[in-house]
Design a protein around this motif. Structure first.
Motif, PDB file in Angstrom:
ATOM      1  N   GLU A 394       0.855  -1.186   0.000  1.00 60.37           N
ATOM      2  CA  GLU A 394       0.000   0.000   0.000  1.00 60.37           C
ATOM      3  C   GLU A 394       0.891   1.236   0.000  1.00 60.37           C
ATOM      4  N   LEU A 395       0.814   2.027  -1.055  1.00 57.55           N
ATOM      5  CA  LEU A 395       1.643   3.214  -1.170  1.00 57.55           C
ATOM      6  C   LEU A 395       0.876   4.442  -0.713  1.00 57.55           C
ATOM      7  N   SER A 396       1.550   5.289   0.042  1.00 58.83           N
ATOM      8  CA  SER A 396       0.933   6.527   0.537  1.00 58.83           C
ATOM      9  C   SER A 396       1.035   7.596  -0.540  1.00 58.83           C
ATOM     10  N   VAL A 397       0.180   7.482  -1.530  1.00 56.51           N
ATOM     11  CA  VAL A 397       0.210   8.407  -2.653  1.00 56.51           C
ATOM     12  C   VAL A 397      -1.208   8.576  -3.168  1.00 56.51           C
ATOM     13  N   THR A 398      -1.511   9.771  -3.626  1.00 55.34           N
ATOM     14  CA  THR A 398      -2.832  10.044  -4.192  1.00 55.34           C
ATOM     15  C   THR A 398      -2.808   9.711  -5.674  1.00 55.34           C
ATOM     16  N   ARG A 399      -3.664   8.790  -6.070  1.00 52.72           N
ATOM     17  CA  ARG A 399      -3.765   8.398  -7.468  1.00 52.72           C
ATOM     18  C   ARG A 399      -4.898   9.176  -8.137  1.00 52.72           C
ATOM     19  N   PRO A 400      -4.890   9.289  -9.464  1.00 47.77           N
ATOM     20  CA  PRO A 400      -5.912  10.090 -10.152  1.00 47.77           C
ATOM     21  C   PRO A 400      -7.325   9.591  -9.851  1.00 47.77           C
ATOM     22  N   ALA A 401      -8.197  10.505  -9.510  1.00 46.99           N
ATOM     23  CA  ALA A 401      -9.578  10.138  -9.203  1.00 46.99           C
ATOM     24  C   ALA A 401     -10.388   9.864 -10.459  1.00 46.99           C
ATOM     25  N   SER A 402      -9.984  10.423 -11.585  1.00 50.22           N
ATOM     26  CA  SER A 402     -10.647  10.193 -12.861  1.00 50.22           C
ATOM     27  C   SER A 402      -9.584  10.062 -13.930  1.00 50.22           C
ATOM     28  N   ARG A 403      -9.981   9.638 -15.099  1.00 45.68           N
ATOM     29  CA  ARG A 403      -9.022   9.356 -16.161  1.00 45.68           C
ATOM     30  C   ARG A 403      -8.374  10.643 -16.669  1.00 45.68           C
ATOM     31  N   PRO A 404      -7.052  10.794 -16.522  1.00 47.35           N
ATOM     32  CA  PRO A 404      -6.390  12.011 -17.002  1.00 47.35           C
ATOM     33  C   PRO A 404      -6.427  12.084 -18.527  1.00 47.35           C
ATOM     34  N   GLY A 405      -6.532  13.299 -19.048  1.00 40.44           N
ATOM     35  CA  GLY A 405      -6.483  13.512 -20.485  1.00 40.44           C
ATOM     36  C   GLY A 405      -5.358  14.429 -20.909  1.00 40.44           C
ATOM     37  N   HIS A 406      -4.821  15.200 -19.956  1.00 45.70           N
ATOM     38  CA  HIS A 406      -3.749  16.144 -20.274  1.00 45.70           C
ATOM     39  C   HIS A 406      -2.571  15.896 -19.348  1.00 45.70           C
ATOM     40  N   PHE A 407      -1.428  15.577 -19.933  1.00 46.06           N
ATOM     41  CA  PHE A 407      -0.193  15.330 -19.191  1.00 46.06           C
ATOM     42  C   PHE A 407       0.726  16.525 -19.470  1.00 46.06           C
ATOM     43  N   ALA A 408       0.635  17.534 -18.598  1.00 51.19           N
ATOM     44  CA  ALA A 408       1.292  18.813 -18.868  1.00 51.19           C
ATOM     45  C   ALA A 408       2.804  18.669 -18.988  1.00 51.19           C
ATOM     46  N   ASP A 409       3.423  17.857 -18.124  1.00 54.39           N
ATOM     47  CA  ASP A 409       4.883  17.752 -18.162  1.00 54.39           C
ATOM     48  C   ASP A 409       5.365  17.064 -19.434  1.00 54.39           C
ATOM     49  N   ALA A 410       4.594  16.132 -19.959  1.00 56.16           N
ATOM     50  CA  ALA A 410       4.963  15.427 -21.186  1.00 56.16           C
ATOM     51  C   ALA A 410       4.423  16.107 -22.433  1.00 56.16           C
ATOM     52  N   GLY A 411       3.536  17.098 -22.267  1.00 57.59           N
ATOM     53  CA  GLY A 411       2.955  17.770 -23.416  1.00 57.59           C
ATOM     54  C   GLY A 411       2.060  16.875 -24.248  1.00 57.59           C
ATOM     55  N   LEU A 412       1.521  15.822 -23.652  1.00 54.89           N
ATOM     56  CA  LEU A 412       0.635  14.902 -24.363  1.00 54.89           C
ATOM     57  C   LEU A 412      -0.793  15.152 -23.914  1.00 54.89           C
ATOM     58  N   THR A 413      -1.679  15.365 -24.876  1.00 59.11           N
ATOM     59  CA  THR A 413      -3.079  15.630 -24.577  1.00 59.11           C
ATOM     60  C   THR A 413      -3.949  14.689 -25.390  1.00 59.11           C
ATOM     61  N   LEU A 414      -4.949  14.108 -24.739  1.00 53.38           N
ATOM     62  CA  LEU A 414      -5.891  13.223 -25.408  1.00 53.38           C
ATOM     63  C   LEU A 414      -7.269  13.860 -25.407  1.00 53.38           C
ATOM     64  N   LEU A 415      -7.800  14.063 -26.604  1.00 54.75           N
ATOM     65  CA  LEU A 415      -9.188  14.469 -26.760  1.00 54.75           C
ATOM     66  C   LEU A 415      -9.947  13.206 -27.150  1.00 54.75           C
ATOM     67  N   ARG A 416     -10.928  12.830 -26.365  1.00 57.07           N
ATOM     68  CA  ARG A 416     -11.590  11.559 -26.628  1.00 57.07           C
ATOM     69  C   ARG A 416     -13.040  11.617 -26.175  1.00 57.07           C
ATOM     70  N   GLY A 417     -13.850  10.801 -26.804  1.00 62.30           N
ATOM     71  CA  GLY A 417     -15.243  10.714 -26.412  1.00 62.30           C
ATOM     72  C   GLY A 417     -15.945   9.667 -27.254  1.00 62.30           C
ATOM     73  N   GLN A 418     -17.121   9.256 -26.824  1.00 61.64           N
ATOM     74  CA  GLN A 418     -17.873   8.228 -27.519  1.00 61.64           C
ATOM     75  C   GLN A 418     -18.725   8.866 -28.610  1.00 61.64           C
ATOM     76  N   GLY A 419     -18.404   8.568 -29.866  1.00 57.73           N
ATOM     77  CA  GLY A 419     -19.187   9.058 -30.987  1.00 57.73           C
ATOM     78  C   GLY A 419     -20.366   8.147 -31.279  1.00 57.73           C
ATOM     79  N   ARG A 420     -21.011   8.379 -32.400  1.00 63.92           N
ATOM     80  CA  ARG A 420     -22.204   7.610 -32.730  1.00 63.92           C
ATOM     81  C   ARG A 420     -21.897   6.161 -33.066  1.00 63.92           C
ATOM     82  N   THR A 421     -20.714   5.888 -33.581  1.00 63.56           N
ATOM     83  CA  THR A 421     -20.382   4.521 -33.977  1.00 63.56           C
ATOM     84  C   THR A 421     -19.121   3.990 -33.295  1.00 63.56           C
ATOM     85  N   GLY A 422     -18.632   4.686 -32.306  1.00 59.00           N
ATOM     86  CA  GLY A 422     -17.442   4.212 -31.608  1.00 59.00           C
ATOM     87  C   GLY A 422     -16.662   5.359 -31.006  1.00 59.00           C
TER      88      GLY A 422
END
Length: 664
Positions: A394-422
């Motif tokens: 058991e690690l004493s660390v706060t893990r993300p409460a929801s799915r991250p989409g923007h990783f500021a330090d890595a400059g990686l951003t995910l835009l995602r969502g459920q469309g009509r067919t996937g």
């Protein structure tokens, strides 16, 4: 001056004084080692004690065991495939033979072998891959599950053959530390998986040749660690292999020192190679997987041997696992970013096992899954083996409460969502060019996008394909034109100084990122710019509205001169494109269902479709592309795919708008 010499001088210019001094010391040590190879210390009474708990093999899921045994039986017949090259000679392999070129590496003092010269040596990765002995861990795992001694006997025969053909410091297999580190890790697991076979002790701890090889591998790693500008995934593999061997093969006077030094190195470099967000700093997803596999394997050795590890080791591996869970798409595929050479840390599974699902399954067993993690439905062999050794903590660390989409330090951003067919999944790149001064595994892909629909590559990152021997292909797959971004004046955003060297890095910065809108029926957006064309500036804004199934890309160029513009969009290999003017109709099939989209391209540019081109192909602007229209699904493999390239000019401030609409 030869090309390799000039490349090395350019690389020296990227090194700091401490690294230069270290490399000078390495050169002196190599000259000294040429004259005499010590026998190593005598060993008596060695025992192997870090075995798997009883019942571990029986806990392997039946379908995972079935895949493993099918792979093991293919290997027993001598069949395997490495980097797209099929081999049928593995009943009694030639350890120095490259089946791709038909060449055989020369014999001699290891550090004299010109391993980057394909004409003299062959394709070095083809030669090295077999000698990582990860196919032998598959055979050893097959023995552990079935008790069939044919598998164990084949493993023993191949190890004895390799040890006889590759004495210390002779030949290509003693050149690169990453190869020695991964090979040691394989040997540890081979011994563990063969425990119970009557010949196991005679193959390893009671075998003077094996003891000689294990000692020399560790002596080499202690003497020649990757350092400075080379301290990327290579140093992780070296430390993990050294640490695993010093834990499991704790038979030598130097074992305790090697173990302590390797653990310090592993801890330091795991932290140094990983952003706080959990993404690997090389920004090359395949290496994120490799480092995570190596770290988990090293942790298993520590816990099995009762060696305490710093809390930061577990913390980094936890963050890496959470980050992986965050970035995969609906089919558990992570981004295709940066270099990828299909390297693995520990292989005990058969073909068809999902690598990323396996890592998430192991993360679940070791750290516990979070509620937002994607479901893993597949099975694997490696997870129950590692989970049997790693102590849940058991690690004493706060893990993300929801799915991250923007990783500021890595400059990686995910835009995602459920469309009509996937699911619509879009990766936006606004991060650093690469890791360390040479950024060895980076691509010139600033502000590129990668778009998938229900896991299918629509706007694809073309991949890597090769490292050595084919410079025109290496250049293309890491170029700006080889990515879904904008090129000015025919130049890459960053300047290459060699196949694993960048002499000038483009700097990107994210100006805005809101990833929440798409999942709620609104619009998610991202905006970034880079200075790779200084004084000109390229700024890009991406907007995703999933309720309409629409992705909008707005490119802005600010320049003080009339600049040539080339805007490229690379389609995945499954996509068929019908281009008319500046509109392309895209069609593909997913699980037997026909899918389609419309791609409205900027009308200010002249558009042409390119596919599988290898010679000069003039565009409407008169520019010729030597290579264009290719996709590499894995290292050493490529296939034609459609690339849409728009050409024109920008003067002052110019804007280009692209709209991708997925049909219902």
């Amino acid at each position: 001056m030869t090309m390799s010499a000039s490349w090395y001088l350019r690389r020296l210019s990227r090194m700091g004084p401490q690294e230069v001094a270290g490399r000078v010391g390495d050169a002196v040590r190599r000259r000294r080692w040429r004259s005499a190879v010590p026998d190593g210390p005598s060993v008596a009474g060695a025992r192997f004690t870090v075995v798997l708990p009883a019942g571990t093999a029986a806990a392997v899921p039946p379908d995972a065991a079935k895949r493993l045994l099918a792979e093991a039986d293919r290997l027993m017949c001598g069949h395997a495939e490495f980097f797209g090259v099929v081999r049928d000679d593995l009943v009694d392999p030639d350890w120095w033979y490259d089946p791709k070129t038909g060449r055989r590496a020369p014999w001699g003092y290891a550090f004299d072998v010109p391993y980057r010269d394909e004409e003299a040596v062959g394709d070095i990765k083809q030669i090295w891959e077999l000698s990582r002995h990860q196919y032998l861990t598959v055979l050893a795992a097959a023995y552990a599950i079935t008790g069939d001694e044919r598998y164990a006997e084949r493993v023993a025969a191949h190890l004895r053959s390799w040890w006889a053909a590759n004495p210390p410091l002779r030949g290509v297999h003693w050149i690169s530390g990453i190869e020695l580190g991964i090979r040691l890790l394989s040997w540890v697991w081979i011994r563990r998986l063969l425990d119970g076979w009557p010949g196991a002790a005679g193959l390893f701890e009671e075998n003077p040749v094996a003891l000689h090889q294990i000692w020399h591998h560790q002596r080499w790693l202690a003497a020649f660690p990757s350092r400075g500008s080379s301290a990327n995934n290579h140093v992780i593999a070296e430390a993990a292999g050294q640490f695993a061997a010093a834990c499991a093969f704790d038979w030598f006077p130097a074992s305790a020192r090697w173990r302590a030094d390797a653990l310090r190195s592993l801890d330091r470099h795991l932290r140094g190679n990983t952003f706080r967000s959990g993404l690997n700093r090389e920004l090359a997803t395949e290496y994120h997987g490799l480092v995570l596999e190596l770290g988990l394997a090293a942790l298993a050795e520590a816990d099995a041997a009762g060696v305490p590890v710093p809390a930061t080791v577990r913390l980094v591996l936890l963050r890496m696992t959470d980050a992986l869970a965050a970035v995969v798409d609906s089919r558990l595929r992570p981004p295709r970013q940066g270099d990828a050479d299909d390297g693995h840390g520990l292989v005990v599974d058969g073909a068809g096992t999902d690598r990323w699902g396996s890592l998430l399954a192991t993360g679940d067993a070791v750290f516990g899954r979070l509620g937002w993690w994607p479901e893993v439905t597949g099975t694997d062999v490696r997870t129950p083996l590692l989970a049997a050794l790693i102590e849940p903590t058991e690690l004493s660390v706060t893990r993300p409460a929801s799915r991250p989409g923007h990783f500021a330090d890595a400059g990686l951003t995910l835009l995602r969502g459920q469309g009509r067919t996937g699911e619509i999944w879009c990766r936006c790149d606004g991060g650093p060019h690469g890791f360390l001064s040479i950024a060895a595994h980076a691509h010139a892909d600033a502000l590129s996008v990668e778009v998938r629909h229900d896991g299918v590559d629509v706007l694809a990152d073309p991949g890597t394909y090769c490292y050595h021997g084919q410079p025109e292909w290496r250049q293309y797959f890491r170029s700006t034109l080889g990515h879904n971004t904008l090129q000015l004046d025919g130049a890459d955003q960053s300047v290459s100084g060699g196949p694993f060297l960048w002499t000038r890095h483009a700097t990107s910065r994210v100006l805005a990122a809101d990833t929440s809108g798409a999942s709620g029926g609104g619009t998610a957006h991202w905006c970034a710019e880079h200075d790779g064309y200084r004084p000109s500036v390229h700024r890009r804004r991406v907007e995703l509205t999933t309720v309409r199934g629409e992705l909008r890309v707005l490119d802005e160029v600010r320049t003080s001169h009339r600049a040539a513009v080339h805007l490229a969009f690379h389609l995945g290999p499954a996509i068929t494109a019908d281009l008319t003017g500046n509109r392309a109709v895209l069609t593909w099939s997913r699980d037997g269902e026909e899918r389609s989209a419309e791609l409205d391209l900027p009308g200010e540019l002249n558009w042409r479709a390119h596919r599988g081109e290898t010679g000069p192909s003039p565009t409407s602007s008169g520019r010729a592309y030597p290579v264009l229209g290719w996709y590499s699904a894995g290292f050493g493999r490529k296939e034609p795919a459609t690339t849409l390239v728009g050409t024109g000019f920008a003067d002052g401030v110019a804007g280009f708008t692209t709209v991708l609409r997925f049909r219902g």
